[in-house]
Design an enzyme around this catalytic site. Sequence first.
Site, PDB file in Angstrom:
ATOM      1  N   LYS A 115       0.815  -1.217   0.000  1.00  0.00           N
ATOM      2  CA  LYS A 115       0.000   0.000   0.000  1.00  0.00           C
ATOM      3  C   LYS A 115       0.852   1.271   0.000  1.00  0.00           C
ATOM      4  O   LYS A 115       0.438   2.301  -0.535  1.00  0.00           O
ATOM      5  CB  LYS A 115      -0.961  -0.004   1.187  1.00  0.00           C
ATOM      6  CG  LYS A 115      -2.096  -1.032   1.049  1.00  0.00           C
ATOM      7  CD  LYS A 115      -3.060  -0.964   2.218  1.00  0.00           C
ATOM      8  CE  LYS A 115      -3.882  -2.219   2.373  1.00  0.00           C
ATOM      9  NZ  LYS A 115      -5.108  -2.256   1.594  1.00  0.00           N
ATOM     10  N   GLU A 202      -2.612   6.520   8.010  1.00  0.00           N
ATOM     11  CA  GLU A 202      -3.394   7.307   7.058  1.00  0.00           C
ATOM     12  C   GLU A 202      -4.376   8.132   7.861  1.00  0.00           C
ATOM     13  O   GLU A 202      -4.898   7.654   8.872  1.00  0.00           O
ATOM     14  CB  GLU A 202      -4.231   6.380   6.169  1.00  0.00           C
ATOM     15  CG  GLU A 202      -3.708   6.152   4.804  1.00  0.00           C
ATOM     16  CD  GLU A 202      -4.577   5.153   4.021  1.00  0.00           C
ATOM     17  OE1 GLU A 202      -5.793   5.076   4.232  1.00  0.00           O
ATOM     18  OE2 GLU A 202      -3.987   4.454   3.183  1.00  0.00           O
ATOM     19  N   ARG A 294      -6.920  -8.085  -9.364  1.00  0.00           N
ATOM     20  CA  ARG A 294      -7.588  -9.360  -9.647  1.00  0.00           C
ATOM     21  C   ARG A 294      -9.050  -9.108  -9.965  1.00  0.00           C
ATOM     22  O   ARG A 294      -9.534  -7.995  -9.807  1.00  0.00           O
ATOM     23  CB  ARG A 294      -7.522 -10.235  -8.402  1.00  0.00           C
ATOM     24  CG  ARG A 294      -8.138  -9.487  -7.238  1.00  0.00           C
ATOM     25  CD  ARG A 294      -8.274 -10.269  -5.988  1.00  0.00           C
ATOM     26  NE  ARG A 294      -8.288  -9.395  -4.837  1.00  0.00           N
ATOM     27  CZ  ARG A 294      -9.359  -8.832  -4.304  1.00  0.00           C
ATOM     28  NH1 ARG A 294     -10.542  -9.032  -4.847  1.00  0.00           N
ATOM     29  NH2 ARG A 294      -9.275  -8.049  -3.262  1.00  0.00           N
TER      30      ARG A 294
END
Length: 480
Positions: A115, A202, A294
């Site tokens: 990430k 975050e 995906r």
Amino acid sequence: MKKKILIANRGEIALRIIRAVQELGYTAAAIYEKPDNEALHIRAADEAVCIGDGPRVDYLNINKVIAAAQKVGACAIHPGYGFLAENPAFAKACEDAGLIFIGPASEVIENLGNKVIAREIMAKANIPMVPGTSNLTAGEAGTAEAVEFGRKYGYPIMLKATSGGGGRGIRRIETEAELVESIPLARSEAQAAFNDDRVYLEKVVLTPKHVEVQIIADKWGTVLHLGTRDCSIQRRNQKLVEIAPSLIKDQKLLDTICQTAVVAARAANYTNAGTVEFLVDHEMNFYFMEINTRVQVEHTVSEMITGIDIVRTQIKLAMGKKLSFSQDDVQLRGHAIEMRINAEDPQNNFMPEGGKTVSVYRSPGGYGVRLDGFVYQGYKIPEVYDSLLVKLTVHGYSWNETVDRMRRCLHNFVIAGPKTTIPFYQNLVNDQDFQNGQFDTSYLETHEHLFEYTDQRTEVNKIARLIAEIHFRQENPYAI
Ligand code: ADP
Ligand code: ADP
Ligand code: MG
């Protein structure tokens, strides 16, 4: 010789992929672990290889999966979602073995699975995102860095595992004391779950909508989007209900989000199908969250509103085909809702109900209804895999019509044996806020009445017991 594709997965997604492989005229080869030997994907495939006793370790064993593909003479592997789907070492092993991995290149999976690196790539491409740190340094220095970030941006903040996924490895932190305490815990949890103890911070977007964009990209430089999905209805940061398109009324904003997703995919050198996830706040600011490399569980809702078969497209793109249509050809029609019917007890914190046998299975049908499942009447649900039984997806012209169709389908759906999420969804379709499209990621916490219902399943079981009693009395009139 017909081309053969190995499906490195189980459950509903294995069936979904087998169907696409067979429609393309290819041979579908399945793999399975012993606890899955009653599974439908084995029967639906043209052939199947048992790769071990499991549970889960063999579906995750790169060498065994590659060996199975080589044994059956497959030219390509579709990983589905979960298991090895976002494992860059697996994609690399396929590439090295001369097998086509149906997904993006291994370096792309590696970058986006991290990430922090993903955020760095997106920052360079000027994609909007919430403020965040890099990986926190280990020990005291990392704690000091974290405390400073908290003081600068204020609480709450998110402490996230750099390699996290599936809603795991995310902690919402309310105070500085909690932050200091949580970092070492988060590290050891991340190490155990993802084999990587790195964590970062975050800023929290308060009560956001989760809006994501389906991307398809060929190896020739064309990147298209298939519109938005709203996946705000979650429990424990995991999705339960997904809709397409987002019900945000500002069409210009949705167009901008879609275009931003295309820029993000380009910045990451993305090929094949993928999803760019964003959070949207109350002021309609949007922020990049991550890219999933995906096919997603919820791809069905995008298929319903675009008419594009995403899995078929994935296979063709992996084989090197060019996208045969343009962005203008992609027309969004109507609305779609997917509900994940899980063997779980919503009234008991969504506790999994695995290990039970499906004693009655009656599914709905009719116009605009799609089922992607793998259970059948008499099937014993293995305890060792995830609890998704069937995805119910409906399509309608208007949002109201789509909700009405979903309500009718839930009413017609009977699953006895395990408790399921069906009665909870029956409350959900009758909730005013859901009907008005007013929901964000706090929806479940703020709508406690959704959990108030009497389990129809208990009623079905009661009636079944009464019928058995009557039969017994008829056959044994003199029994006491
Ligand atoms: P995963 O890889 O597990 O899917 P994500 O980063 O996509 O993790 O986050 C999953 C969910 O967690 C989001 O849909 C959202 O509900 C919540 N979430 C994650 N990051 C934030 C954030 N910074 N602010 C608010 N909610 C967040
Ligand atoms: P096909 O798989 O039908 O041979 P493609 O590989 O071009 O053709 O298309 C992949 C998916 O996109 C299919 O589901 C197909 O129905 C859809 N599709 C093809 N052409 C268009 C178009 N012009 N507009 C929208 N969707 C299309
Ligand atoms: Mg996510």
